[in-house]
Design a protein around this motif. Sequence first.
Motif, short mmCIF file in Angstrom:
data_model
loop_
_atom_site.label_atom_id
_atom_site.label_comp_id
_atom_site.label_asym_id
_atom_site.label_seq_id
_atom_site.Cartn_x
_atom_site.Cartn_y
_atom_site.Cartn_z
N LYS A 109 1.34 -1.09 -0.04
CA LYS A 109 0.16 -0.18 -0.09
C LYS A 109 1.10 0.88 -0.27
O LYS A 109 0.62 2.27 -0.66
CB LYS A 109 -0.87 0.30 0.95
N GLU A 110 2.08 1.28 0.54
CA GLU A 110 3.09 2.22 1.41
C GLU A 110 3.28 2.70 -0.30
O GLU A 110 3.55 3.60 -0.87
CB GLU A 110 4.05 1.98 2.06
N LYS A 113 1.22 4.30 -2.86
CA LYS A 113 0.91 5.65 -2.49
C LYS A 113 2.36 6.53 -2.86
O LYS A 113 2.12 7.43 -3.20
CB LYS A 113 0.80 5.60 -1.13
#
Length: 122
Positions: A109-110, A113
């Motif tokens: 997810k990071e 992002k």
Amino acid sequence: MISAQLQIILLITSIITLLVILNMIRKYNLELKYSLLWLFFCVVNILLAAFSDISKTIAGLLSIKQPVNAIFLLSFGFQFFLIFSLTITISRQSNKFTQLVQEVGLLKKEVEKLKDIKSTER
């Protein structure tokens, strides 16, 4: 009294099992920390098969009429202990696996992002 035929069968089976376990350890198919219980069990079985007086003594201490039944009781107890030990190991590995999956999900997810931030800057 344990018959000579049963003693020979127990002795041969225990020695073969010991050799198989040692071979698996040698080939790194089985970790030593997991095989220690098996090695201990094989040695105990070899001693019980080779010296029937030990099984007679154990049977007398446990108030069991036949020494063979004492050997089977000890085998059952060992198997119960081994299954419990392996269940604990599996439980720990499952918890570690869950934690790793969660960490990978957070890292994924990071990364997404950061990709979004980088693409919006262009």
